[in-house]
Write a protein that holds these residues in place. Structure first.
Motif, mmCIF file in Angstrom:
data_model
loop_
_atom_site.group_PDB
_atom_site.id
_atom_site.type_symbol
_atom_site.label_atom_id
_atom_site.label_comp_id
_atom_site.label_asym_id
_atom_site.label_seq_id
_atom_site.Cartn_x
_atom_site.Cartn_y
_atom_site.Cartn_z
ATOM 1 N N MET A 1 0.843 -1.189 0.000
ATOM 2 C CA MET A 1 0.000 0.000 0.000
ATOM 3 C C MET A 1 0.877 1.237 0.000
ATOM 4 S SD MET A 1 -2.919 1.201 2.729
ATOM 5 C CE MET A 1 -2.008 2.138 3.930
ATOM 6 N N SER A 2 0.496 2.221 -0.773
ATOM 7 C CA SER A 2 1.172 3.515 -0.741
ATOM 8 C C SER A 2 0.908 4.177 0.610
ATOM 9 C CB SER A 2 0.635 4.432 -1.842
ATOM 10 O OG SER A 2 0.924 3.923 -3.109
ATOM 11 N N ALA A 3 1.839 4.992 1.035
ATOM 12 C CA ALA A 3 1.625 5.752 2.263
ATOM 13 C C ALA A 3 0.481 6.740 2.041
ATOM 14 C CB ALA A 3 2.899 6.486 2.657
ATOM 15 N N VAL A 4 -0.297 6.964 3.105
ATOM 16 C CA VAL A 4 -1.461 7.839 3.033
ATOM 17 C C VAL A 4 -1.348 8.920 4.089
ATOM 18 C CG1 VAL A 4 -3.967 7.965 3.368
ATOM 19 C CG2 VAL A 4 -2.971 6.011 2.166
ATOM 20 N N VAL A 5 -1.546 10.150 3.665
ATOM 21 C CA VAL A 5 -1.713 11.270 4.582
ATOM 22 C C VAL A 5 -3.199 11.572 4.568
ATOM 23 C CG1 VAL A 5 -1.156 13.666 5.079
ATOM 24 C CG2 VAL A 5 0.558 12.182 3.996
ATOM 25 N N GLN A 6 -3.858 11.361 5.687
ATOM 26 C CA GLN A 6 -5.279 11.674 5.732
ATOM 27 C C GLN A 6 -5.464 12.996 6.458
ATOM 28 O OE1 GLN A 6 -7.181 8.329 7.629
ATOM 29 N NE2 GLN A 6 -7.015 9.258 9.631
ATOM 30 N N VAL A 7 -6.060 13.948 5.764
ATOM 31 C CA VAL A 7 -6.406 15.229 6.370
ATOM 32 C C VAL A 7 -7.831 15.070 6.854
ATOM 33 C CG1 VAL A 7 -6.729 17.696 6.019
ATOM 34 C CG2 VAL A 7 -4.795 16.525 4.934
ATOM 35 N N ALA A 24 0.196 20.247 -2.540
ATOM 36 C CA ALA A 24 1.115 20.915 -3.468
ATOM 37 C C ALA A 24 2.528 20.988 -2.882
ATOM 38 C CB ALA A 24 0.599 22.310 -3.802
ATOM 39 N N GLU A 25 2.628 21.339 -1.610
ATOM 40 C CA GLU A 25 3.938 21.439 -0.948
ATOM 41 C C GLU A 25 4.644 20.086 -0.920
ATOM 42 O OE1 GLU A 25 7.082 23.266 1.311
ATOM 43 O OE2 GLU A 25 5.379 24.250 0.353
ATOM 44 N N LEU A 26 3.874 19.031 -0.687
ATOM 45 C CA LEU A 26 4.445 17.684 -0.622
ATOM 46 C C LEU A 26 4.664 17.072 -2.009
ATOM 47 C CD1 LEU A 26 2.234 16.333 2.294
ATOM 48 C CD2 LEU A 26 4.721 16.672 2.376
ATOM 49 N N GLY A 27 3.953 17.602 -3.010
ATOM 50 C CA GLY A 27 4.007 17.006 -4.341
ATOM 51 C C GLY A 27 3.229 15.703 -4.425
ATOM 52 N N PHE A 28 2.208 15.560 -3.578
ATOM 53 C CA PHE A 28 1.380 14.352 -3.541
ATOM 54 C C PHE A 28 0.076 14.607 -4.279
ATOM 55 C CE2 PHE A 28 2.933 12.854 0.945
ATOM 56 C CZ PHE A 28 4.225 12.750 0.462
ATOM 57 N N PRO A 29 -0.470 13.587 -4.921
ATOM 58 C CA PRO A 29 -1.823 13.736 -5.460
ATOM 59 C C PRO A 29 -2.821 13.883 -4.306
ATOM 60 C CG PRO A 29 -1.001 11.500 -5.833
ATOM 61 C CD PRO A 29 0.109 12.280 -5.196
ATOM 62 N N LEU A 30 -3.857 14.652 -4.559
ATOM 63 C CA LEU A 30 -4.907 14.885 -3.569
ATOM 64 C C LEU A 30 -6.190 14.225 -4.055
ATOM 65 C CD1 LEU A 30 -6.347 16.337 -1.175
ATOM 66 C CD2 LEU A 30 -6.509 18.349 -2.664
ATOM 67 N N ILE A 31 -6.785 13.412 -3.198
ATOM 68 C CA ILE A 31 -8.090 12.823 -3.487
ATOM 69 C C ILE A 31 -9.045 13.325 -2.406
ATOM 70 C CG2 ILE A 31 -9.431 10.718 -3.794
ATOM 71 C CD1 ILE A 31 -6.792 9.268 -4.442
ATOM 72 N N SER A 32 -10.070 14.033 -2.839
ATOM 73 C CA SER A 32 -11.030 14.635 -1.921
ATOM 74 C C SER A 32 -12.363 13.911 -1.999
ATOM 75 C CB SER A 32 -11.224 16.109 -2.284
ATOM 76 O OG SER A 32 -12.311 16.657 -1.577
ATOM 77 N N LYS A 33 -12.896 13.560 -0.834
ATOM 78 C CA LYS A 33 -14.183 12.870 -0.799
ATOM 79 C C LYS A 33 -15.272 13.692 -1.473
ATOM 80 C CE LYS A 33 -17.104 12.896 2.555
ATOM 81 N NZ LYS A 33 -17.767 12.811 3.840
ATOM 82 N N ASP A 34 -15.314 14.993 -1.218
ATOM 83 C CA ASP A 34 -16.387 15.806 -1.786
ATOM 84 C C ASP A 34 -16.308 15.884 -3.305
ATOM 85 O OD1 ASP A 34 -17.649 16.202 0.606
ATOM 86 O OD2 ASP A 34 -16.992 18.283 0.865
ATOM 87 N N THR A 35 -15.113 15.849 -3.876
ATOM 88 C CA THR A 35 -14.988 15.849 -5.334
ATOM 89 C C THR A 35 -15.644 14.604 -5.915
ATOM 90 O OG1 THR A 35 -12.931 17.118 -5.222
ATOM 91 C CG2 THR A 35 -13.357 15.899 -7.255
ATOM 92 N N ILE A 36 -15.368 13.466 -5.303
ATOM 93 C CA ILE A 36 -15.973 12.207 -5.754
ATOM 94 C C ILE A 36 -17.476 12.236 -5.505
ATOM 95 C CG2 ILE A 36 -16.082 9.710 -5.347
ATOM 96 C CD1 ILE A 36 -13.047 9.944 -4.575
ATOM 97 N N VAL A 67 -5.997 4.172 -3.655
ATOM 98 C CA VAL A 67 -4.684 4.224 -2.997
ATOM 99 C C VAL A 67 -3.696 3.210 -3.578
ATOM 100 C CG1 VAL A 67 -3.475 3.887 -0.794
ATOM 101 C CG2 VAL A 67 -5.535 5.315 -0.892
ATOM 102 N N PRO A 68 -4.069 1.941 -3.751
ATOM 103 C CA PRO A 68 -3.089 0.983 -4.283
ATOM 104 C C PRO A 68 -2.634 1.282 -5.712
ATOM 105 C CG PRO A 68 -4.945 -0.171 -3.291
ATOM 106 C CD PRO A 68 -5.313 1.279 -3.369
ATOM 107 N N THR A 69 -3.372 2.120 -6.419
ATOM 108 C CA THR A 69 -2.989 2.442 -7.792
ATOM 109 C C THR A 69 -1.967 3.566 -7.860
ATOM 110 O OG1 THR A 69 -4.706 4.123 -8.210
ATOM 111 C CG2 THR A 69 -5.320 1.789 -8.540
ATOM 112 N N MET A 70 -1.681 4.194 -6.735
ATOM 113 C CA MET A 70 -0.764 5.324 -6.697
ATOM 114 C C MET A 70 0.684 4.833 -6.684
ATOM 115 S SD MET A 70 -2.645 7.934 -6.776
ATOM 116 C CE MET A 70 -4.397 8.124 -6.763
ATOM 117 N N ALA A 71 1.527 5.548 -7.383
ATOM 118 C CA ALA A 71 2.946 5.178 -7.447
ATOM 119 C C ALA A 71 3.691 5.569 -6.174
ATOM 120 C CB ALA A 71 3.592 5.838 -8.654
ATOM 121 N N GLY A 72 3.128 6.481 -5.417
ATOM 122 C CA GLY A 72 3.782 6.941 -4.186
ATOM 123 C C GLY A 72 2.741 7.404 -3.193
#
Length: 178
Positions: A1-7, A24-36, A67-72
């Motif tokens: 599993m890729s590491a997850v930062v949960q806000v 943006a600061e971390l350079g991580f993709p953001l997945i937002s529940k409300d967007t989905i 999450v498992p589809t993420m490269a990082g």
């Protein structure tokens, strides 16, 4: 599993405001529940509070299935009410909680409730059925104003300006140890 930062944080606590610049600061993709969830409303329609909760749970499942589809590492932004802990740990098949760090948006419940009520009067998607929660009052905000404590936890006061580079540094430190 890729590491997850949960806000995480109660509605109106500043999760979206924090998660965008943090990702943006971390350079991580953001997945937002409300967007989905809003995409699901647009595709499947708007209903009552129960329908909104059903789509919320489905949105969380979609988030974790990505999450498992993420490269990082990835940053997930959602309000994880305490009852979602089982969904997080069981239904979404999170096998290694050591790969999860939590950034908790710390704000007084009454402040979050006032923000939520003000936001509901703007251009927020009508599918959220915000008025139902507003009419119920801030009691739920006070009762559920607790982090999940699944992994390392950083409490970030979001009733003031947040030092995004400092939060990103903490996240990097935590992920360096996982």
């Amino acid at each position: 599993m890729s590491a997850v930062v949960q806000v995480n944080g109660i509605p109106g606590s500043g999760k979206s405001t924090l998660s965008r610049p943090l990702a943006a600061e971390l350079g991580f993709p953001l997945i937002s529940k409300d967007t989905i969830k809003e995409s699901l409303y647009d595709s499947l329609g708007i209903g009552d509070r129960s329908w909104s909760q059903t789509l919320g749970r489905a949105s969380i499942a979609v988030m974790w299935s990505l999450v498992p589809t993420m490269a990082g590492p990835v940053l997930l932004e959602s309000n994880w009410w305490p009852e979602f802990r089982a969904l997080l740990l069981e239904d979404c098949r999170v096998a290694d909680v050591s790969q999860i760090v939590e950034v908790w948006c710390e704000v007084p419940a009454d402040v979050a409730f006032a923000r939520y009520a003000a936001r509901a009067e703007t251009n927020r998607h009508p599918g959220h059925v915000d008025q139902t929660l507003i009419e119920a009052g801030p009691r739920q905000w006070r009762e559920q104003n607790v982090p999940l404590n699944v992994g390392p936890l950083l409490r970030v006061p979001t009733d003031r300006l947040v030092d995004i580079p400092a939060v990103a540094g903490w996240v990097r430190d935590q992920l360096g140890s996982v």
